[in-house]
Design a protein around this motif. Sequence first.
Motif, PDB file in Angstrom:
ATOM      1  N   ILE A 195       0.856  -1.239  -0.018  1.00  0.00           N
ATOM      2  CA  ILE A 195       0.384   0.037  -0.153  1.00  0.00           C
ATOM      3  C   ILE A 195       1.017   1.182  -0.227  1.00  0.00           C
ATOM      4  CG2 ILE A 195      -2.456   1.319   1.013  1.00  0.00           C
ATOM      5  CD1 ILE A 195      -2.755  -1.046   2.612  1.00  0.00           C
ATOM      6  N   ARG A 196       1.050   2.457  -0.644  1.00  0.00           N
ATOM      7  CA  ARG A 196       1.343   3.446  -1.337  1.00  0.00           C
ATOM      8  C   ARG A 196       0.651   4.555  -0.489  1.00  0.00           C
ATOM      9  NH1 ARG A 196       6.885   5.212  -2.707  1.00  0.00           N
ATOM     10  NH2 ARG A 196       6.205   5.885  -4.670  1.00  0.00           N
ATOM     11  N   ASP A 197       0.240   5.357   0.101  1.00  0.00           N
ATOM     12  CA  ASP A 197       0.232   6.757   0.048  1.00  0.00           C
ATOM     13  C   ASP A 197       0.249   7.776  -0.105  1.00  0.00           C
ATOM     14  OD1 ASP A 197      -1.537   8.599   1.414  1.00  0.00           O
ATOM     15  OD2 ASP A 197      -1.233   8.192   3.823  1.00  0.00           O
ATOM     16  N   PRO A 198       0.860   8.592  -0.826  1.00  0.00           N
ATOM     17  CA  PRO A 198       1.214   9.844  -1.394  1.00  0.00           C
ATOM     18  C   PRO A 198       0.919  11.290  -0.530  1.00  0.00           C
ATOM     19  CG  PRO A 198      -0.026   8.818  -3.429  1.00  0.00           C
ATOM     20  CD  PRO A 198      -0.811   7.508  -1.972  1.00  0.00           C
ATOM     21  N   GLU A 199      -0.022  11.199  -0.077  1.00  0.00           N
ATOM     22  CA  GLU A 199      -0.652  11.585   0.859  1.00  0.00           C
ATOM     23  C   GLU A 199      -0.226  12.732   1.701  1.00  0.00           C
ATOM     24  OE1 GLU A 199      -5.082  12.499   1.693  1.00  0.00           O
ATOM     25  OE2 GLU A 199      -5.488  12.142  -0.987  1.00  0.00           O
ATOM     26  N   ASN A 200      -0.068  11.273   2.032  1.00  0.00           N
ATOM     27  CA  ASN A 200       1.131  10.989   3.709  1.00  0.00           C
ATOM     28  C   ASN A 200       2.091  11.022   3.871  1.00  0.00           C
ATOM     29  OD1 ASN A 200      -1.323  12.374   5.642  1.00  0.00           O
ATOM     30  ND2 ASN A 200      -1.702  10.007   4.818  1.00  0.00           N
ATOM     31  N   TRP A 201       2.900  10.423   2.428  1.00  0.00           N
ATOM     32  CA  TRP A 201       4.145  10.131   2.778  1.00  0.00           C
ATOM     33  C   TRP A 201       4.609   8.350   3.283  1.00  0.00           C
ATOM     34  CZ3 TRP A 201       6.683  12.508  -1.880  1.00  0.00           C
ATOM     35  CH2 TRP A 201       6.444  13.853  -1.955  1.00  0.00           C
ATOM     36  N   ARG A 202       3.377   8.028   3.026  1.00  0.00           N
ATOM     37  CA  ARG A 202       3.627   6.984   3.859  1.00  0.00           C
ATOM     38  C   ARG A 202       3.549   5.527   2.824  1.00  0.00           C
ATOM     39  NH1 ARG A 202      -0.806   4.895   6.751  1.00  0.00           N
ATOM     40  NH2 ARG A 202       1.028   3.338   8.449  1.00  0.00           N
ATOM     41  N   GLY A 203       4.100   4.131   3.184  1.00  0.00           N
ATOM     42  CA  GLY A 203       3.687   2.990   2.426  1.00  0.00           C
ATOM     43  C   GLY A 203       4.285   1.617   4.096  1.00  0.00           C
ATOM     44  N   VAL A 204       2.668   0.919   3.475  1.00  0.00           N
ATOM     45  CA  VAL A 204       2.820  -0.302   4.065  1.00  0.00           C
ATOM     46  C   VAL A 204       3.469  -1.992   3.731  1.00  0.00           C
ATOM     47  CG1 VAL A 204       1.562  -2.202   5.621  1.00  0.00           C
ATOM     48  CG2 VAL A 204       1.560   0.277   5.473  1.00  0.00           C
ATOM     49  N   ILE A 205       4.165  -2.548   3.316  1.00  0.00           N
ATOM     50  CA  ILE A 205       4.126  -3.872   2.784  1.00  0.00           C
ATOM     51  C   ILE A 205       4.224  -4.726   3.646  1.00  0.00           C
ATOM     52  CG2 ILE A 205       5.932  -5.351   1.546  1.00  0.00           C
ATOM     53  CD1 ILE A 205       7.951  -2.917   1.111  1.00  0.00           C
ATOM     54  N   ASP A 206       3.218  -5.656   3.507  1.00  0.00           N
ATOM     55  CA  ASP A 206       1.865  -6.760   4.564  1.00  0.00           C
ATOM     56  C   ASP A 206       2.374  -7.896   3.925  1.00  0.00           C
ATOM     57  OD1 ASP A 206       1.009  -7.245   6.843  1.00  0.00           O
ATOM     58  OD2 ASP A 206      -0.670  -5.439   6.104  1.00  0.00           O
ATOM     59  N   GLY A 207       3.085  -8.821   4.613  1.00  0.00           N
ATOM     60  CA  GLY A 207       3.662  -9.931   4.139  1.00  0.00           C
ATOM     61  C   GLY A 207       3.248 -11.434   5.355  1.00  0.00           C
ATOM     62  N   ARG A 215       4.082 -13.553   9.553  1.00  0.00           N
ATOM     63  CA  ARG A 215       3.773 -12.434   9.267  1.00  0.00           C
ATOM     64  C   ARG A 215       4.923 -11.116   9.276  1.00  0.00           C
ATOM     65  NH1 ARG A 215      -1.137 -11.681   8.504  1.00  0.00           N
ATOM     66  NH2 ARG A 215      -2.841 -13.037   8.367  1.00  0.00           N
ATOM     67  N   GLY A 216       4.792 -10.588   8.660  1.00  0.00           N
ATOM     68  CA  GLY A 216       5.899  -9.464   8.800  1.00  0.00           C
ATOM     69  C   GLY A 216       4.871  -8.148   8.149  1.00  0.00           C
ATOM     70  N   ARG A 217       5.653  -6.938   8.215  1.00  0.00           N
ATOM     71  CA  ARG A 217       5.279  -5.802   8.553  1.00  0.00           C
ATOM     72  C   ARG A 217       6.415  -4.733   8.267  1.00  0.00           C
ATOM     73  NH1 ARG A 217       0.604  -3.749  11.327  1.00  0.00           N
ATOM     74  NH2 ARG A 217      -0.839  -5.825  10.356  1.00  0.00           N
ATOM     75  N   VAL A 218       5.785  -4.194   7.323  1.00  0.00           N
ATOM     76  CA  VAL A 218       7.293  -2.911   6.947  1.00  0.00           C
ATOM     77  C   VAL A 218       7.133  -1.489   6.222  1.00  0.00           C
ATOM     78  CG1 VAL A 218       9.040  -2.430   5.754  1.00  0.00           C
ATOM     79  CG2 VAL A 218       9.052  -5.081   5.671  1.00  0.00           C
ATOM     80  N   GLU A 219       6.851  -0.978   7.370  1.00  0.00           N
ATOM     81  CA  GLU A 219       6.210   0.737   7.180  1.00  0.00           C
ATOM     82  C   GLU A 219       7.352   1.679   7.256  1.00  0.00           C
ATOM     83  OE1 GLU A 219       2.316   1.216   9.688  1.00  0.00           O
ATOM     84  OE2 GLU A 219       2.853  -0.350  10.915  1.00  0.00           O
ATOM     85  N   TYR A 220       6.801   2.606   6.237  1.00  0.00           N
ATOM     86  CA  TYR A 220       7.570   3.668   6.311  1.00  0.00           C
ATOM     87  C   TYR A 220       7.208   4.933   5.975  1.00  0.00           C
ATOM     88  CZ  TYR A 220       7.275   3.216   0.954  1.00  0.00           C
ATOM     89  OH  TYR A 220       6.694   2.976   0.084  1.00  0.00           O
ATOM     90  N   GLU A 221       7.788   5.611   6.595  1.00  0.00           N
ATOM     91  CA  GLU A 221       6.880   7.677   6.495  1.00  0.00           C
ATOM     92  C   GLU A 221       8.056   7.731   6.465  1.00  0.00           C
ATOM     93  OE1 GLU A 221       3.875   7.904   9.480  1.00  0.00           O
ATOM     94  OE2 GLU A 221       3.960  10.357   8.768  1.00  0.00           O
ATOM     95  N   ALA A 244      11.298   7.131   8.603  1.00  0.00           N
ATOM     96  CA  ALA A 244      11.060   6.276   9.620  1.00  0.00           C
ATOM     97  C   ALA A 244      10.859   5.120   9.627  1.00  0.00           C
ATOM     98  CB  ALA A 244      10.313   6.888  10.131  1.00  0.00           C
ATOM     99  N   VAL A 245      11.262   4.332   9.609  1.00  0.00           N
ATOM    100  CA  VAL A 245      10.979   2.679   9.503  1.00  0.00           C
ATOM    101  C   VAL A 245      10.586   1.509  10.379  1.00  0.00           C
ATOM    102  CG1 VAL A 245      11.309   0.660   7.802  1.00  0.00           C
ATOM    103  CG2 VAL A 245      12.521   2.413   7.641  1.00  0.00           C
ATOM    104  N   SER A 246       9.308   1.077   9.807  1.00  0.00           N
ATOM    105  CA  SER A 246       8.752   0.076  11.548  1.00  0.00           C
ATOM    106  C   SER A 246       8.881  -1.320  10.700  1.00  0.00           C
ATOM    107  CB  SER A 246       7.913   0.084  12.691  1.00  0.00           C
ATOM    108  OG  SER A 246       6.981   0.242  11.631  1.00  0.00           O
ATOM    109  N   ILE A 247       9.730  -2.680  11.361  1.00  0.00           N
ATOM    110  CA  ILE A 247       9.682  -3.443  11.307  1.00  0.00           C
ATOM    111  C   ILE A 247       8.938  -4.730  11.839  1.00  0.00           C
ATOM    112  CG2 ILE A 247      10.962  -5.887  10.373  1.00  0.00           C
ATOM    113  CD1 ILE A 247      12.947  -3.952   8.938  1.00  0.00           C
ATOM    114  N   ALA A 248       7.692  -5.300  11.936  1.00  0.00           N
ATOM    115  CA  ALA A 248       7.499  -5.956  12.929  1.00  0.00           C
ATOM    116  C   ALA A 248       7.037  -7.328  11.803  1.00  0.00           C
ATOM    117  CB  ALA A 248       5.929  -5.175  12.793  1.00  0.00           C
TER     118      ALA A 248
END
Lengths: 278, 409, 780
Positions: free
Chosen positions: B288-300, B312-318, B331-335
Motif C-alpha cells: 500500500i502506498r499513501d502519497p498524501e501522507n508519504w507513507r507506505g506499507v508492505i504486508d507479508g 507475518r511481517g510488516r514493513v512500514e515507512y514514512e 522512519a521505518v518500522s519492521i514488525a
Amino acid sequence: MKPVAFDYARPRTIADALELLDARPGAKILAGGQTLGPMLNLRLVQPELLIDITRITDLITVTETDDGVAIGACVTHASIEDGAIGGIASGHLDQVAAGIAYRAVRTRGTIGGSLTHADPAADWFAALLAFGAELEIAGTTGTRRIALDDFVKGAMETDLGPDELVTAVHIRKCGREARHGYHKICRKTGEFAEAIGAVTVEEKTGRFRLVAAGGSHAPVVFTDPSSLFRTADPLDVRSFDVDMTAAALRDAGMNADDYDLRLRAVAMQRAVKEAAQR
Amino acid sequence: MTRITLTVNGEKIERDVTPRTNLADFLREDLALTGTHVGCEHGICGACTVVIDGQIARSCITYAVTCDGAGVRTIEDFDDDPLMEKLRHAFSAEHALQCGYCTPGMLVAARDLIRRGSAGDEDAIRTGMSGNLCRCTGYVGIVKAIATVAGDHDVSREEISQADVLGPAPGPAAHDSLQNIQRDAVPPAAEKRRKERVAAPTLASPSDANVQTGEITQDGSFTKLTQTITVNHPRNAVWDLMADIEKVATCMPGVSLDGPVESNHVDGRMLVKLGPINADLKGEADIIRDPENWRGVIDGKGRDARSASLARGRVEYELAETDEGNGTLIAVSIAYSLAGPLAQFSRGAIVRDLVTRLASAFAQNLEARLEGREPDQDAQALDAGSLVFSVLWDRIRSYFARLLGRKPG
Amino acid sequence: MKKQGVGARLVRKEDDRYMRGRGQFVGDIRRAGMKDVAFLRSPVAHARITSINIPEDIQANVVTAADMASVKPITAVTSLPGFKPSNQSILAEGKVRHVGEMIALCIAPTRAEAEDLVARVEVDFEDLPPVHDMLQAREKDSPLIHEGWSDNIFLETLVDYDMADAEREAAVKVSREFSTARQCMSPIEGRGAIAEWDHRLEQLTLHTSTQMPHIVRSGLAECLGLDHGSIRVVAPDVGGGFGYKGILLPEEVCLAWAAMQFGHPVRWLEDRRENLTASANCREHHYVMTAYADKDGKLLGIDAEATVDSGAYSSYPFAACLEAAQVASILPGVYDFPHYRCHTFSAATNKPPILPYRGVARTGVCFAMELMIDAVARELQLEPTDVRLKNLVRPEQMPFDNITHKHFDSGDYPEALRQAIKAIDLKAVRKRQKKGETDGRLLGVGFAMYCEQAAHGTSVYAGWGIPMVPGHEQANARLTPDGGLELRIGAHSHGQGLETTLSQVGHEVLGIPHEKIKVVHGDTAYTPYSTGTWGSRCMVMSGGAVAEACDQLASRARGIAAKMLQCKPGEITLKDGRAHGPSGELSIEEVAHVWYRRPQDLPEDVDPAGLEVTSGYKPERDTGTFSYAAHAVTVAVDPETGEVEILDYVIVEDGGVLVNPMIVDGQIYGGAAQGIGTALYEEMIFDSEAQPLASTLSDYLLPGPTEVPSIRVFHMETPSPYTRFGVKGIGEGGAIAPPAAITNAINDALKNLGAELAVSPVTPRRIVEAIAAVRRSDAA
C-alpha cells in the motif's frame, strides 16, 4: 517428535569431516548432540547429513601449550568436571563444567559443540569469554585462530563459515594471583541461565574481563570494566554500581528490558564478589 | 539403514537402524527393552537415562547409530547388581516411587551418583539428581533412599573409570562397522534444496552513521522495531525510489521475489537462519502506498513448510523532510509475528535478537541503495549477524570513551 | 503375624516391577501389524480451514474430518441451567479453535514416518480473530468462539447470601484482584493409546493411559455408535494422572475409528510437545474479591467475582463449567462467616480445554481466600494466624454445614493451625525477621489452610448433570482355590498404591496374608463399572466396596465352614485367615479347597452362591469426606533477583484414619511438590494470538529435586463418621495450599517494602517488578 530422515557419516579425520561439510551444504556437525539432539527431535533442524565428529582422535585431546592449554572440541563437560584440564585456573573451570545442565548431559555434551552453538545462556560461552579464550577453526582452505569475542556475532550466531569446524579451544594460563568469578541465575538447577556474570582479574597484567551473558541476548564483554566501579579498586564489590552497569549494557546494544538488564548486572556483581573472596 | 554392532546388557547385538532412530527407540522398539522410558524426547526429564560405556546418558537425544561399538546397559541389566539391589530395597522402604514411570531412569542415575562418590549430603544428592524429574513423590523418598544407600557404600572400592575417555562414548577406539556415508531415506526435495542455498553473505561494509535504531515494542501480536534513516536526497526522489518494491524488499536479507509486482501484490520468499535452524518462508505480500501522507506499507505472510510454522511481517515507512528539503528522514518500522512450532518457545527474545539484526541490515542496505551504493545482489542472504555486531562493538567502545571521560580524577 | 491391615506401614506390592523396568505402560505394548499415528495439528488458534492439500501418493494414509462423517463429536453437557454446549469434532471440521487442534491423522509404519506424512499435508487457513484471554472473552465486542452463541460464556452462576448486610456492618473492607496461571499437569508419561479390532470377539480393544477406563468406554460407545459390549478398554500401568488422564480424548476416538477402518492395530503416543501445546490445561482463574470484617478481624462477608478460562471446548466427562461453578461452592473454605456472594463465569477462549487438576478449583480458591485473609490481617495490623483462628470453623461445630451447604464431617481446624504455628516456630521467625538477614535477603512466613471434599457421590454430582455421576462403587472379591484373594475394582491405580492398600483392606476383613491378595484393576473386561480414579475417592469408595465385598465373602466362607465343621454359620468367627467354630477350626485355604476342588465333601444344601462376590458401597452420607490441613512455610526472598528459597515447609494434615501412613505421606509430599510448581514455576503462557509459548520442559518448568524442600508432615487422625474404617480422601490435598502459603510468605517478606504479589506463579520477575513498581510510585 522424531527427526527428519538424514544421512550419517563418521569421519576419522578433520580433513574428511571438512570434505564432507564442503560437499554437502545441508550437513550439520554432531559433536555430542546435547543441544542438536533436541532440535533434531523437534524438527527445528532438518539436516541432510549428520557428520559425527566424536571419533576424530585429534578432537579428543587436552594439550599443554606454551601459554596454557588447548582443549579439543569434542572433550566433554563431564571429563572437564572430572579434572581433565587439571590445574588451569585452580579448578575454576572444573566447577563451571560441573554446573552445566545435568550429569547425563555432561557425559556427551562437548565444549566445542557448546561454543559453536553460541547460545547466550550456555555456561562455556560466558565463562570462556571472561578468560579471553581463543578458538581454533579448521576450514577447507586452512586453519585460523580467533578470539571468542570476535567469534560470537549474536545470540546463536557466530563467525563460523559453512565449511568450517571448531577444532579446539585455547585457554591461556593465568598467573597464580588471577581471580575468577562465575555466577549464574537460573529458574531451576540445570536449566537455561537467565543471567550470567563471569569475571577474570589478573592484577599483575592489569587484565580484567567482565562478562554479562545468559538469557536470550548476545553477551557483552567489558574489557575495561573499571568504570563500572565507583572506586578505583576493581575488586571492591561494594563500589560496583548495578544501575550504572545495567545502563551500560543497554547502551552496549543489549535490547533487553529493565529486569533482564538489571539481573545481568546483579550476576556480574556477584561474580565479582566471588572473585574478590578467592 | 545402517548396520551397527553393539553390546546391550552384555549381549552382542547386530542390527540395521535408520540414522534418525534414537537409542531409546532402538532399545524399546527393536530390542523390546521397554524399561527405558521416554518422557520428553529433549533431554530434560531423565526417564530415558541409560549407561553407555560406563557413563550415564540420555538415550532420547543419543542416536543409536552413534553407539556403534559401544556397551549399553539398561535398567533390565541391573537385576543382579549389588548396588542396585540396595537401591531397590531403599526405594521401596522410603516410598521413592509411585507411578513408576521415572523410576528406571531415576535408579540408573542414582546408582551412578553413588558410584562416583557424589552423594555426600542431601544438597549434593538433590543437585546430583536434578536431571531426573519425578512428578509423583516430591523427591522426599528418593533423596532419603539415596542417602541411606550412599551412607553405606564404600566408594574407594569402586572402579571409577572417570576421564579415561575425554570425548563422548564410545570414542575413537571403539569398533566401527561404518565405512561410507550412511543414507537414510533422503527426501527427493533434498537435491533441489541444495541448489537453492544461497552463498554466505558478503555485505557492503557497514556505515551506521545515518541509521538510528529504536526500542522494540509490542503492537498487538506484532513485535515491532522502529528505525530512522537519514539520506541526502529530497523527499520526492526518495519516494520515487521507494516505489521500486523489488529493490526495497530485497534489502531485507534473505528475501527474494517470485515474479513482478502485479496489482500491488507479489509472491516471494524469505530465508531466515538462526543458528542451525533454517526457515524458508514462502508466501506473498501486499503493498500500500499513501502519497498524501508519504507513507507506505508492505504486508507479508509466509509459511515454512518444514516446521509447519507461519510468519507475518510488516514493513512500514514514512518520509519526512529534513535539512531544509535537501534530505529525507525515513522512519521505518519492521514488525513480525510467528505462529506454529517455531513460535512455541519461551525464549522469544532470541528471535527478537535476530530480527534486530535483520532490521538493522535492512535499514543499512536501504540506506546504501538510496545513496546509490548498490549492495551486492548476493547480499540477500541468510544472516545479518556480522553486520550489526561491529555496530554493537563500536557503540560499546564509544560508551566507554564517554564514561572514561566522565570519570573523576 | 506382622500387622498388615488398616494402619500398617507396608511397603508396596507394585514396586518391584517398576524398579526392574518391567512395568507395562501403554508404550511398552506391542501388537503384530501395528502402525504408528501422528496428528497434523493446527498452528493457529482461530481460523477457518479453507483447504487441506494431501499429496496423491499419501492420500490412503491420511484421514481428515471428511472421512469420519459417521463419528459424533464430543459434547460434554451439564444439566445446569444456562449451560451452552460445545461440539468438539474429532478432527477439525471447517474451523480450528485452538493451537494443536487435530486436523488430520497420518498412519505409517513408524512414528517418524508418520511425522514425515504430517509435514507433507498443507492446510490453508482464513484467520479469525483469536480470544487469548478470559477477561477479553467476557467483553461485549469479543469475537465469538462458537457460532450461534451469544457470548463466550459456557456458564454463569450467582449465589448471594445477604451480602448487602455485610457491607453495612463492616468496619473494614479490603479489595483485591487475584489470578492463577494456566498450567499443564505434565505427568512424566503422556497420554497414549493402542486401538485394535478383535475379530474373534467382534470387539474393539483400546489400551489407553487413562484414569477412568469405564468412562472412556462409554464415551467411545457414544461417539462411535457402538454397543458397550463391543468395546473393551484397558488401562495398563499409567505413568501419572493428576487429572490429565481423566478425559475422553478425541485422539482415542480417532484411533478407535482408524483401527476399525484400516483393519490393523494403530498406536499413538503423545509426545511432550503435544502434551504441552495441544492437550488439556488447567487452573487458570481470575478473582475480583472484597472481604468485609470487623476491627478484630472477624469476617463478616466475602464478595467475589470469579472467572475461569475453560478453553475452547467442554471436555468429557467433567464439562467446561465444573471448575468455575465449584469455585462458588468452595470459596469460603475452612471459615465460618455470615454473608457471601459469588458470581462466576466459565469463559471460552481459543486455548485447549481445561480439565480438573489435582485439587481442582481448590488450589485457585485457596490462593484467593488465603491471600485475602493475609491482606485483611495486614490492613488491621494483626498476625495473619490470629485472623485465621478467629474465623475457622470450630471443632464443637462439627459436623458443620457451611454457608454454601457443604457438610464438613469432622475435625479440629484450629488445632491443625496451632500445631503448624508451633512446628514452624512463628515466634522465632518473627524474632529473626526483626534482626534481619546478613545476606540482604528478606525472610517471610506464610500460612494457608484448606479442606478437601473427597469421594463425594450421587447427591453432589446429580446436581451437575454431567455425563458421569458416581453411584455405588463396586468391587469384586473372589477366593481362589488355594485360599488366595483376588480383588477387582473398576477404578485405576497409577501411583496411589491401591494394589497395596486394597490388599490391606482385604486382609483387615478376611485375615488372608497380604502376599496372597491380588488386586486387578484397569480393564473393563475384568472389573465392575466405576467412574474411575478422581476426586481423591478411591480409598473411601473402592476401599469401602472391597470391605463390603469381603464382608459378604466372609459370610459365604463362614457358611461353607459351618457345613464342614457341622455347626451354625453364626457360630463361626473368622480371624487371621482361619474359621473358628465351637468344635474346631479350618483355614480359609481349606474352605476354598473344599468348595472348588472337593465339592463332594459338602452337603447338598450348601449355599450355591460360592466364593465370589460383587458388591457396591456408598458412605452413610455421600456428601464427601473433608480432610484438611494447615501449611506453614518460611522463605527467604532475594529482592535483587527475585529468587525465593524455601527454608522450611510444614504440613499438619488430618486425613482421618490412615490405611497406610507411608503412602499417605507420599501423596502429601507429591501433592505439595506440585503445589510448589504452581506457586513458583509452572505457567503456560499464550501470546495475544493465543499461541502457546511453551513446547518443551525448558519453557514449562517442572520442579526438580533442588526446587522441592524436605517437607515435614504431621498427622492428626479424626475419623470420618460416615465411612468404612473412618478413612477420608487425601490424594489431592497436598497440591492445594502451597501456592497460597508460599505467596503469603513472600508477601510477608516484602511487607516492609510495601510490595504485594497476587498472581501465581510468583516468578522472580514478578517479585522484582512488584518491588520496582512500589519504588516508582513512591518516587512519584
